[in-house]
Motif scaffolding. Sequence first.
Motif, short mmCIF file in Angstrom:
data_model
loop_
_atom_site.label_atom_id
_atom_site.label_comp_id
_atom_site.label_asym_id
_atom_site.label_seq_id
_atom_site.Cartn_x
_atom_site.Cartn_y
_atom_site.Cartn_z
N SER A 125 0.84 -1.20 0.00
CA SER A 125 0.00 0.00 0.00
C SER A 125 0.88 1.24 0.00
CB SER A 125 -0.94 0.03 1.21
OG SER A 125 -0.23 0.24 2.40
N GLU A 127 1.09 5.24 1.49
CA GLU A 127 0.61 6.06 2.60
C GLU A 127 1.04 7.50 2.39
OE1 GLU A 127 0.59 5.23 7.23
OE2 GLU A 127 2.54 6.01 6.60
N SER A 151 -1.74 10.84 8.67
CA SER A 151 -1.48 9.99 7.51
C SER A 151 -2.75 9.27 7.07
CB SER A 151 -0.39 8.97 7.82
OG SER A 151 -0.79 8.07 8.83
N SER A 196 -3.85 5.91 4.44
CA SER A 196 -3.42 4.80 3.58
C SER A 196 -4.63 3.93 3.26
CB SER A 196 -2.32 3.98 4.23
OG SER A 196 -2.77 3.39 5.44
#
Length: 201
Positions: free
Chosen positions: A44, A46, A62, A64
Amino acid sequence: MIRTSFIVIFWICSHVTYGQPYLNSINLNFRINHFPDWERGTFSLEGQLSRSISPKIEVTGSISYVNADILSYPDINVDSYVGKITERNLAYFDLSVKTTLFELNEIPLCSHIFFGPSYTMGGEFLFYGIIDVGFPEVNGGTLHRNSLGLNVGFDLSVTTLKRMEVFAGMKLRTFIEGKPMYSYGMGIGYCFNAPFDKKKK
Protein backbone atom coordinates in the motif's frame (compact mmCIF):
# COMPACT_ATOMS: atom_id res chain seq x y z
CA MET A 1 -14.04 11.18 1.92
CA ILE A 2 -10.29 10.49 1.73
CA ARG A 3 -9.61 13.88 0.09
CA THR A 4 -11.66 15.68 2.76
CA SER A 5 -9.86 13.82 5.55
CA PHE A 6 -6.47 14.73 4.06
CA ILE A 7 -7.45 18.43 4.01
CA VAL A 8 -8.71 18.26 7.62
CA ILE A 9 -5.48 16.62 8.81
CA PHE A 10 -3.41 19.28 7.01
CA TRP A 11 -5.53 22.05 8.59
CA ILE A 12 -4.96 20.60 12.09
CA CYS A 13 -1.22 20.31 11.51
CA SER A 14 -0.99 23.82 10.02
CA HIS A 15 -2.44 25.70 12.99
CA VAL A 16 0.47 25.10 15.36
CA THR A 17 3.60 27.15 14.68
CA TYR A 18 7.21 26.62 15.66
CA GLY A 19 10.05 28.84 14.44
CA GLN A 20 12.47 26.45 12.73
CA PRO A 21 13.79 26.51 9.12
CA TYR A 22 11.17 24.10 7.74
CA LEU A 23 8.06 23.57 9.82
CA ASN A 24 6.27 21.06 7.61
CA SER A 25 6.91 17.98 5.54
CA ILE A 26 4.85 15.97 3.09
CA ASN A 27 5.79 12.33 2.70
CA LEU A 28 4.94 9.30 0.61
CA ASN A 29 5.49 5.88 2.21
CA PHE A 30 5.71 2.53 0.44
CA ARG A 31 4.53 -0.12 2.92
CA ILE A 32 4.04 -3.86 3.22
CA ASN A 33 1.07 -4.67 5.48
CA HIS A 34 0.71 -7.89 7.46
CA PHE A 35 -2.42 -9.29 9.11
CA PRO A 36 -2.26 -12.16 11.63
CA ASP A 37 -4.80 -14.25 9.67
CA TRP A 38 -3.08 -13.89 6.26
CA GLU A 39 -0.11 -15.79 4.86
CA ARG A 40 1.00 -12.92 2.65
CA GLY A 41 1.81 -9.26 3.05
CA THR A 42 -0.01 -6.64 0.98
CA PHE A 43 1.39 -3.48 -0.59
CA SER A 44 0.00 0.00 0.00
CA LEU A 45 0.91 3.67 -0.33
CA GLU A 46 0.61 6.06 2.60
CA GLY A 47 0.37 9.83 2.34
CA GLN A 48 1.64 11.77 5.35
CA LEU A 49 1.79 15.36 6.59
CA SER A 50 3.95 16.46 9.52
CA ARG A 51 4.08 19.67 11.54
CA SER A 52 6.70 20.58 14.16
CA ILE A 53 5.37 21.95 17.45
CA SER A 54 8.71 21.97 19.32
CA PRO A 55 12.35 21.12 18.55
CA LYS A 56 11.70 17.47 19.48
CA ILE A 57 8.00 16.91 18.80
CA GLU A 58 5.92 16.68 15.61
CA VAL A 59 2.24 16.13 14.91
CA THR A 60 1.71 13.76 11.99
CA GLY A 61 -1.41 12.82 10.03
CA SER A 62 -1.48 9.99 7.51
CA ILE A 63 -3.88 8.23 5.17
CA SER A 64 -3.42 4.80 3.58
CA TYR A 65 -5.58 2.24 1.79
CA VAL A 66 -5.35 -1.56 1.67
CA ASN A 67 -7.10 -3.28 -1.24
CA ALA A 68 -6.16 -6.95 -1.52
CA ASP A 69 -7.65 -10.41 -2.06
CA ILE A 70 -5.51 -13.16 -0.55
CA LEU A 71 -7.15 -15.80 -2.79
CA SER A 72 -5.69 -14.09 -5.86
CA TYR A 73 -2.31 -15.66 -5.03
CA PRO A 74 -2.05 -18.96 -6.97
CA ASP A 75 -0.04 -20.74 -4.26
CA ILE A 76 -2.57 -20.06 -1.44
CA ASN A 77 -4.43 -23.08 -0.06
CA VAL A 78 -8.08 -22.02 -0.49
CA ASP A 79 -9.37 -24.62 1.99
CA SER A 80 -7.32 -23.09 4.81
CA TYR A 81 -9.29 -19.83 4.49
CA VAL A 82 -12.82 -21.20 4.84
CA GLY A 83 -14.52 -19.16 7.58
CA LYS A 84 -11.80 -16.50 7.48
CA ILE A 85 -11.31 -13.03 5.98
CA THR A 86 -9.91 -13.30 2.45
CA GLU A 87 -10.37 -9.77 1.08
CA ARG A 88 -9.83 -6.35 2.63
CA ASN A 89 -10.74 -2.90 1.31
CA LEU A 90 -9.84 -0.66 4.22
CA ALA A 91 -8.84 2.97 4.57
CA TYR A 92 -6.69 3.96 7.56
CA PHE A 93 -6.56 7.44 9.08
CA ASP A 94 -3.83 8.01 11.67
CA LEU A 95 -2.99 11.03 13.84
CA SER A 96 0.26 10.69 15.78
CA VAL A 97 2.56 12.58 18.10
CA LYS A 98 6.15 11.92 17.07
CA THR A 99 9.10 12.52 19.40
CA THR A 100 12.82 12.36 18.69
CA LEU A 101 14.82 9.52 20.23
CA PHE A 102 18.21 10.70 18.98
CA GLU A 103 19.74 12.72 16.17
CA LEU A 104 23.19 13.09 14.65
CA ASN A 105 23.59 16.50 13.05
CA GLU A 106 26.80 15.54 11.28
CA ILE A 107 25.10 12.93 9.01
CA PRO A 108 22.18 14.12 9.57
CA LEU A 109 20.42 11.06 10.99
CA CYS A 110 17.34 11.10 13.20
CA SER A 111 15.22 8.45 14.92
CA HIS A 112 11.63 8.89 16.18
CA ILE A 113 8.92 7.02 18.02
CA PHE A 114 5.24 7.91 17.59
CA PHE A 115 1.79 7.01 18.87
CA GLY A 116 -1.77 8.24 18.55
CA PRO A 117 -5.36 7.44 17.56
CA SER A 118 -6.40 5.62 14.38
CA TYR A 119 -9.64 5.16 12.51
CA THR A 120 -10.44 2.55 9.87
CA MET A 121 -13.36 2.25 7.48
CA GLY A 122 -14.27 -0.08 4.63
CA GLY A 123 -15.13 -3.73 4.24
CA GLU A 124 -13.76 -7.23 4.71
CA PHE A 125 -14.96 -10.36 2.89
CA LEU A 126 -15.71 -13.43 5.03
CA PHE A 127 -15.09 -16.51 2.86
CA TYR A 128 -17.57 -19.41 3.16
CA GLY A 129 -16.14 -21.55 0.36
CA ILE A 130 -16.42 -22.31 -3.35
CA ILE A 131 -19.82 -23.29 -4.70
CA ASP A 132 -20.63 -24.86 -8.08
CA VAL A 133 -23.35 -23.03 -10.03
CA GLY A 134 -22.30 -24.43 -13.38
CA PHE A 135 -18.91 -22.87 -12.74
CA PRO A 136 -16.88 -22.29 -9.55
CA GLU A 137 -17.97 -19.19 -7.62
CA VAL A 138 -16.77 -17.66 -4.38
CA ASN A 139 -19.36 -17.67 -1.61
CA GLY A 140 -19.21 -15.33 1.38
CA GLY A 141 -20.38 -12.11 2.97
CA THR A 142 -19.04 -8.60 3.56
CA LEU A 143 -18.29 -7.22 7.01
CA HIS A 144 -18.41 -3.42 7.18
CA ARG A 145 -15.76 -1.72 9.31
CA ASN A 146 -15.91 1.65 11.07
CA SER A 147 -13.66 1.37 14.08
CA LEU A 148 -11.40 3.42 16.33
CA GLY A 149 -7.99 2.24 17.42
CA LEU A 150 -4.39 3.16 18.14
CA ASN A 151 -1.17 3.35 16.17
CA VAL A 152 2.39 3.15 17.47
CA GLY A 153 5.74 2.81 15.75
CA PHE A 154 9.21 4.12 15.04
CA ASP A 155 11.23 5.39 12.08
CA LEU A 156 14.76 6.34 11.10
CA SER A 157 15.33 9.23 8.68
CA VAL A 158 18.17 10.90 6.81
CA THR A 159 17.88 14.43 5.41
CA THR A 160 19.52 14.92 2.00
CA LEU A 161 19.78 17.91 -0.34
CA LYS A 162 18.69 20.14 2.57
CA ARG A 163 14.92 19.67 2.04
CA MET A 164 14.59 16.01 1.03
CA GLU A 165 14.06 13.28 3.63
CA VAL A 166 14.48 9.53 3.18
CA PHE A 167 13.20 7.28 5.96
CA ALA A 168 12.28 3.73 6.93
CA GLY A 169 10.11 2.50 9.77
CA MET A 170 7.45 0.23 11.22
CA LYS A 171 3.89 0.89 12.41
CA LEU A 172 1.48 -1.23 14.47
CA ARG A 173 -2.29 -0.60 14.43
CA THR A 174 -4.93 -2.18 16.65
CA PHE A 175 -8.69 -1.56 16.67
CA ILE A 176 -11.79 -2.11 18.79
CA GLU A 177 -13.23 -4.20 15.95
CA GLY A 178 -11.29 -6.15 13.35
CA LYS A 179 -7.81 -7.61 13.31
CA PRO A 180 -4.69 -5.68 14.30
CA MET A 181 -2.03 -5.23 11.64
CA TYR A 182 1.56 -4.07 11.31
CA SER A 183 3.36 -2.51 8.38
CA TYR A 184 6.92 -1.63 7.48
CA GLY A 185 8.57 0.11 4.58
CA MET A 186 10.41 3.12 3.25
CA GLY A 187 9.41 6.60 2.19
CA ILE A 188 10.55 9.92 0.82
CA GLY A 189 9.53 13.37 1.95
CA TYR A 190 9.90 17.06 1.18
CA CYS A 191 10.31 19.70 3.90
CA PHE A 192 8.81 23.15 3.32
CA ASN A 193 7.40 26.31 4.82
CA ALA A 194 3.76 27.09 4.06
CA PRO A 195 2.51 30.66 3.33
CA PHE A 196 1.01 30.98 6.82
CA ASP A 197 4.44 30.45 8.45
CA LYS A 198 5.93 33.79 9.52
CA LYS A 199 9.69 34.07 9.39
CA LYS A 200 11.23 34.75 12.75
CA LYS A 201 14.49 36.57 13.26
